[in-house]
Design an enzyme around this catalytic site. Sequence first.
Site, mmCIF file in Angstrom:
data_model
loop_
_atom_site.group_PDB
_atom_site.id
_atom_site.type_symbol
_atom_site.label_atom_id
_atom_site.label_comp_id
_atom_site.label_asym_id
_atom_site.label_seq_id
_atom_site.Cartn_x
_atom_site.Cartn_y
_atom_site.Cartn_z
ATOM 1 N N ARG A 141 -59.187 57.982 95.160
ATOM 2 C CA ARG A 141 -59.892 59.000 94.174
ATOM 3 C C ARG A 141 -59.350 58.841 92.780
ATOM 4 N NH1 ARG A 141 -59.795 64.437 97.143
ATOM 5 N NH2 ARG A 141 -61.066 64.938 95.395
ATOM 6 N N ASP A 180 -47.155 63.101 95.498
ATOM 7 C CA ASP A 180 -48.142 63.237 94.748
ATOM 8 C C ASP A 180 -48.113 64.854 94.198
ATOM 9 O OD1 ASP A 180 -49.038 64.583 96.802
ATOM 10 O OD2 ASP A 180 -50.928 63.664 96.801
HETATM 11 C C1 UD1 Z 1 -51.653 67.806 103.575
HETATM 12 C C2 UD1 Z 1 -51.268 68.809 104.912
HETATM 13 C C3 UD1 Z 1 -51.888 70.200 104.457
HETATM 14 C C4 UD1 Z 1 -51.465 70.920 103.139
HETATM 15 C C5 UD1 Z 1 -51.705 69.829 102.008
HETATM 16 C C6 UD1 Z 1 -50.884 70.215 101.099
HETATM 17 C C7 UD1 Z 1 -51.281 67.196 106.746
HETATM 18 C C8 UD1 Z 1 -51.780 66.680 107.896
HETATM 19 N N1 UD1 Z 1 -51.779 68.032 105.879
HETATM 20 O O1 UD1 Z 1 -52.982 67.629 103.573
HETATM 21 O O2 UD1 Z 1 -51.386 70.983 105.615
HETATM 22 O O3 UD1 Z 1 -51.960 71.758 102.961
HETATM 23 O O4 UD1 Z 1 -51.192 68.516 102.285
HETATM 24 O O5 UD1 Z 1 -51.294 69.307 99.662
HETATM 25 O O6 UD1 Z 1 -50.170 66.925 106.275
HETATM 26 N N2 UD1 Z 1 -49.564 60.255 103.442
HETATM 27 C C9 UD1 Z 1 -48.876 59.135 103.897
HETATM 28 N N3 UD1 Z 1 -49.107 58.513 105.058
HETATM 29 C C10 UD1 Z 1 -50.092 58.983 105.647
HETATM 30 C C11 UD1 Z 1 -50.931 60.188 105.262
HETATM 31 C C12 UD1 Z 1 -50.265 60.635 104.058
HETATM 32 O O7 UD1 Z 1 -47.806 58.633 103.079
HETATM 33 O O8 UD1 Z 1 -50.426 58.242 106.526
HETATM 34 C C13 UD1 Z 1 -48.988 60.827 102.303
HETATM 35 C C14 UD1 Z 1 -49.561 61.001 101.146
HETATM 36 O O9 UD1 Z 1 -49.470 59.973 99.999
HETATM 37 C C15 UD1 Z 1 -49.601 62.049 100.423
HETATM 38 C C16 UD1 Z 1 -49.180 63.128 101.450
HETATM 39 O O10 UD1 Z 1 -48.554 62.379 102.492
HETATM 40 O O11 UD1 Z 1 -48.404 61.995 99.605
HETATM 41 C C17 UD1 Z 1 -50.083 64.321 102.000
HETATM 42 O O12 UD1 Z 1 -51.122 63.362 102.321
HETATM 43 P P1 UD1 Z 1 -52.866 63.646 101.933
HETATM 44 O O13 UD1 Z 1 -53.772 62.911 102.712
HETATM 45 O O14 UD1 Z 1 -52.816 64.094 100.624
HETATM 46 O O15 UD1 Z 1 -52.653 65.189 102.971
HETATM 47 P P2 UD1 Z 1 -53.632 66.434 102.746
HETATM 48 O O16 UD1 Z 1 -55.059 66.236 103.310
HETATM 49 O O17 UD1 Z 1 -53.531 66.730 101.191
HETATM 50 MG MG MG Z 2 -53.108 65.731 99.563
#
Ligand code: UD1
Ligand code: MG
Length: 451
Positions: A18, A108
């Site tokens: 995004r 992030d």
């Molecule tokens: C996540 C949380 C949510 C919280 C929010 C806060 C989970 C399932 N949910 O949601 O409860 O309120 O953050 O911002 O954790 N990432 C990886 N590998 C993956 C998935 C994610 O490295 O397979 C990393 C992403 O790069 C990022 C972070 O984990 O830095 C969070 O992932 P993101 O997809 O942004 O989670 P949210 O849906 O925002």
């Molecule tokens: Mg997030």
Amino acid sequence: MTGRTSLTIVLAAGEGTRMRSSTPKVLHPVAGQSLLAHVLRAAPDGPGAALAVVIGPDHQAVADEARRARPGTSTFVQRERLGTAHAVLAAREAIARGADDLLVVFGDTPLISAATLQRMRAPLQDGAALTVLGFRAANPTGYGRLLVEGGRLVAIREQADASAEERKITLCNAGVMAFDGHRALQILEKIGHANSKGEYYLPDAVAIVRDMGLQAAVIETSEDEVRGINTKSQLAEAEAVMQARLRQAALDAGVTMIAPDTVYLAADTTFGANVTIEPFVVIGPGVSIADGAVIHAFSHIVQASIGRNASVGPYARLRPGTALGEGARIGNFVETKAAVLEAGVKVNHLSYIGDSHIGAGANIGAGTITCNYDGFNKHKTSIGAGAFVGSNTSLVAPVKIGSGAYVGSGSVVTRDVPDDALALERSTQTTRAGWAARYRDMKMRDKSAKT
Ligand code: UD1
Ligand code: MG
């Protein structure tokens, strides 16, 4: 937190699509420093503090940046993006070493502070198995909600899995968690993926901890500290929050700014006492400004050190490798790059000084240009202490002007000038007495004859 060891895992395997950018999300800058570097620098430091970053496949640049920001950081690749808990387990090998505290932060979320991460470790010391960082969201949509029963955190519900009632909860999961490091693997391995996205959710650790009969604690912080960045507009919002913090810290440290909102600082800018910064100044990374220095309006400074009582601008551009000595003066429309200007040097108007060393007290006249580039290589110009370079001089590098030497205005200097010598390179002036008056008369006669 004396004596407790820690491992901080930064999750940075997200694709960041995004952002609409070819740069990996966590390498975007805020206040002149990557998102990843901000997070890594907030993590516990010192002996007994280990760092790991989980990156996506083909993200070598992210690994390089991690090691640049905090040497010794280890990196792990998450091959498939199966959720935040799955990402943490990519660093299983590091977790298995068994630090006392395991902190998980998102790459992030650059505004997170070191103080908050330390605060999260305290409940672990008191026996909790897990600390969650919570915040009150102005708009909770998209965040995981903290379910609290009888004052106890019992679970976190992701937006996609929450009921209408649960979606009304504004206490949200910031994403940052701290685990009892000796129980972390046992907890993480129990996390499944039976949810609407089919992902391994890190927040499910809360319900697991509760089922194990252990404690999960919540520490609250402000929304500004946990802003996650997914879009360019969120990146700009984070920049605004960070700039506000940096300006406030500069004002608190005694920097005078009459229009702080127009001054842009970098996360690593350092100030001495009695520094003044006028409006519309942009300071990039790697800048130090010593006691009493004044930065006049509309100046742009990157990777430069500014000595005591030095004066810069208005409209100056100091590029990487500039070092100004005490009381040095850089005036309007002057550009410097890889240039050391010793104490009291003056370059007051319209000059380019690159790949140069200028000795103390030298005066560089208006329009002096160091011709440092021959189309292939850069060459050095050296100007001795107390030298006087006349206006509109071109110094064709490599070239050396001795100390105390004079260079006549308008010279193109291609050969070294000895100490205390005069170098003059210009054609002899012709002067014709009365010529202009005769010329004007002739032209006036021509014009009146035609009308
Ligand atoms: C996540 C949380 C949510 C919280 C929010 C806060 C989970 C399932 N949910 O949601 O409860 O309120 O953050 O911002 O954790 N990432 C990886 N590998 C993956 C998935 C994610 O490295 O397979 C990393 C992403 O790069 C990022 C972070 O984990 O830095 C969070 O992932 P993101 O997809 O942004 O989670 P949210 O849906 O925002
Ligand atoms: Mg997030």
